[in-house]
Design a protein around this motif. Structure first.
Motif, PDB file in Angstrom:
ATOM      1  N   ASN A  83      21.160  -3.311  18.617  1.00  0.00           N
ATOM      2  CA  ASN A  83      19.770  -3.744  18.788  1.00  0.00           C
ATOM      3  C   ASN A  83      19.739  -4.873  19.813  1.00  0.00           C
ATOM      4  O   ASN A  83      19.638  -6.053  19.468  1.00  0.00           O
ATOM      5  N   TRP A  84      19.832  -4.505  21.065  1.00  0.00           N
ATOM      6  CA  TRP A  84      19.993  -5.489  22.122  1.00  0.00           C
ATOM      7  C   TRP A  84      18.657  -6.057  22.574  1.00  0.00           C
ATOM      8  O   TRP A  84      17.650  -5.339  22.638  1.00  0.00           O
ATOM      9  N   VAL A  85      18.670  -7.331  22.928  1.00  0.00           N
ATOM     10  CA  VAL A  85      17.466  -7.956  23.471  1.00  0.00           C
ATOM     11  C   VAL A  85      17.262  -7.456  24.893  1.00  0.00           C
ATOM     12  O   VAL A  85      18.221  -7.063  25.575  1.00  0.00           O
ATOM     13  N   PRO A  86      16.026  -7.434  25.377  1.00  0.00           N
ATOM     14  CA  PRO A  86      15.763  -6.997  26.754  1.00  0.00           C
ATOM     15  C   PRO A  86      16.583  -7.803  27.764  1.00  0.00           C
ATOM     16  O   PRO A  86      16.697  -9.023  27.659  1.00  0.00           O
ATOM     17  N   GLY A  87      17.178  -7.096  28.695  1.00  0.00           N
ATOM     18  CA  GLY A  87      17.963  -7.748  29.732  1.00  0.00           C
ATOM     19  C   GLY A  87      19.436  -7.885  29.425  1.00  0.00           C
ATOM     20  O   GLY A  87      20.229  -8.214  30.320  1.00  0.00           O
ATOM     21  N   PHE A  88      19.838  -7.638  28.170  1.00  0.00           N
ATOM     22  CA  PHE A  88      21.255  -7.730  27.826  1.00  0.00           C
ATOM     23  C   PHE A  88      21.999  -6.547  28.426  1.00  0.00           C
ATOM     24  O   PHE A  88      21.593  -5.395  28.256  1.00  0.00           O
ATOM     25  N   ASN A  89      23.099  -6.805  29.120  1.00  0.00           N
ATOM     26  CA  ASN A  89      23.827  -5.733  29.806  1.00  0.00           C
ATOM     27  C   ASN A  89      24.926  -5.110  28.961  1.00  0.00           C
ATOM     28  O   ASN A  89      25.717  -4.296  29.455  1.00  0.00           O
ATOM     29  N   GLY A  90      24.991  -5.479  27.682  1.00  0.00           N
ATOM     30  CA  GLY A  90      26.029  -4.913  26.824  1.00  0.00           C
ATOM     31  C   GLY A  90      27.412  -5.447  27.118  1.00  0.00           C
ATOM     32  O   GLY A  90      28.418  -4.860  26.696  1.00  0.00           O
ATOM     33  N   ASP A  91      27.477  -6.590  27.826  1.00  0.00           N
ATOM     34  CA  ASP A  91      28.757  -7.201  28.197  1.00  0.00           C
ATOM     35  C   ASP A  91      29.671  -6.203  28.902  1.00  0.00           C
ATOM     36  O   ASP A  91      30.890  -6.175  28.690  1.00  0.00           O
ATOM     37  N   LEU A  92      29.059  -5.379  29.750  1.00  0.00           N
ATOM     38  CA  LEU A  92      29.808  -4.393  30.527  1.00  0.00           C
ATOM     39  C   LEU A  92      29.234  -4.353  31.937  1.00  0.00           C
ATOM     40  O   LEU A  92      28.033  -4.174  32.123  1.00  0.00           O
ATOM     41  N   GLU A  93      30.115  -4.510  32.915  1.00  0.00           N
ATOM     42  CA  GLU A  93      29.731  -4.453  34.326  1.00  0.00           C
ATOM     43  C   GLU A  93      30.439  -3.271  34.974  1.00  0.00           C
ATOM     44  O   GLU A  93      31.669  -3.187  34.935  1.00  0.00           O
ATOM     45  N   VAL A  94      29.659  -2.362  35.564  1.00  0.00           N
ATOM     46  CA  VAL A  94      30.210  -1.202  36.256  1.00  0.00           C
ATOM     47  C   VAL A  94      29.713  -1.247  37.699  1.00  0.00           C
ATOM     48  O   VAL A  94      28.504  -1.291  37.944  1.00  0.00           O
ATOM     49  N   MET A  95      30.647  -1.241  38.635  1.00  0.00           N
ATOM     50  CA  MET A  95      30.291  -1.373  40.042  1.00  0.00           C
ATOM     51  C   MET A  95      30.915  -0.242  40.861  1.00  0.00           C
ATOM     52  O   MET A  95      32.036   0.191  40.599  1.00  0.00           O
ATOM     53  N   LEU A  96      30.176   0.194  41.875  1.00  0.00           N
ATOM     54  CA  LEU A  96      30.642   1.226  42.805  1.00  0.00           C
ATOM     55  C   LEU A  96      30.181   0.841  44.195  1.00  0.00           C
ATOM     56  O   LEU A  96      29.006   0.541  44.404  1.00  0.00           O
ATOM     57  N   ASP A  97      31.122   0.858  45.134  1.00  0.00           N
ATOM     58  CA  ASP A  97      30.817   0.493  46.523  1.00  0.00           C
ATOM     59  C   ASP A  97      30.142  -0.874  46.604  1.00  0.00           C
ATOM     60  O   ASP A  97      29.234  -1.107  47.408  1.00  0.00           O
ATOM     61  N   GLY A  98      30.577  -1.799  45.733  1.00  0.00           N
ATOM     62  CA  GLY A  98      30.034  -3.145  45.753  1.00  0.00           C
ATOM     63  C   GLY A  98      28.664  -3.290  45.117  1.00  0.00           C
ATOM     64  O   GLY A  98      28.088  -4.377  45.139  1.00  0.00           O
ATOM     65  N   GLN A  99      28.136  -2.213  44.543  1.00  0.00           N
ATOM     66  CA  GLN A  99      26.817  -2.248  43.929  1.00  0.00           C
ATOM     67  C   GLN A  99      26.930  -2.123  42.413  1.00  0.00           C
ATOM     68  O   GLN A  99      27.695  -1.297  41.904  1.00  0.00           O
TER      69      GLN A  99
END
Length: 216
Positions: A83-99
């Motif tokens: 039940n995540w608050v709005p804007g929470f990224n789930g403590d996961l960062e996924v990046m491709l081509d620097g994006q």
């Protein structure tokens, strides 16, 4: 951002060394379709013994103390951490081509208990199902404030892309600490860290899962 939090985490002279309050063993399953497009990431979190005990008490499960949940208790627990608050990224960062890629909120949440530890899973859908080829895909699990420490100690898997290679890259913790200490020591003690572009430290201490796929 609180000045004292960063200073304590860095262990500067005259301070006590702070530490995370929650420890989570983490696993990632990266899912591709048959065209080498990234579709989903499944995340597993295994909470430390003490936090698991607190959660079990809060939800009134494992009252017999056998370190396992009944099917009914699993149903009660499923989604307790989804039940995540709005804007929470789930403590996961996924990046491709620097994006930075956009992920859905948690889908298909589950929860169980193994040897007294609460273990949950959830699925994240990747917006746009990007094609992976050329530059590597990067995944990091971290809390930027370092209140929760995520360790990629559970299985890391790639499904649906047998030609892709996975590499685990450990952070240079000593180097990052030295660089940030040098930054902080140049500041006035009353300086605002955000105004001086001092970053939060969780991402700098995170292990990276890097996936390289041949261009189609």
């Amino acid at each position: 951002m609180k000045k004292w939090l960063t200073l304590l985490c860095l262990g500067l002279p005259g301070t006590a060394l702070a530490h995370p309050h929650i420890f989570v063993d983490t696993g990632l399953i990266v899912v591709f379709d048959d065209q080498q497009r990234l579709t989903h990431v499944r995340v597993t979190w295994a909470y430390d013994d003490f936090y698991s005990l607190l959660i079990a008490e809060d939800y009134g499960v494992d009252n017999d103390g056998d370190g396992a949940l009944t099917p009914q208790e699993e149903a009660t627990m499923s989604g307790f951490d989804a039940n995540w608050v709005p804007g929470f990224n789930g403590d996961l960062e996924v990046m491709l081509d620097g994006q930075l890629l956009t992920l859905s909120g948690p889908l298909e949440p589950t929860a169980t208990m193994k040897d007294g530890r609460i273990v949950s899973t959830h699925l994240r859908e990747v917006t746009g199902t990007p094609l992976v080829g050329g530059d590597p895909l990067s995944l990091k699990a971290f809390d930027e404030t370092y209140y929760t420490a995520y360790e990629l100690s559970l299985p890391l898997e790639v499904i649906g892309a047998p030609t892709c290679n996975m590499e685990r890259i450990e952070p240079d913790i000593d180097g990052e600490l030295a660089a940030m200490r040098a930054q902080l020591l140049r500041l006035d003690p009353s300086a605002d860290l955000e105004e001086n572009d001092i970053p939060l430290i969780g991402g700098q201490f995170a292990t990276e899962m890097r996936i390289s796929c041949p261009s189609s």
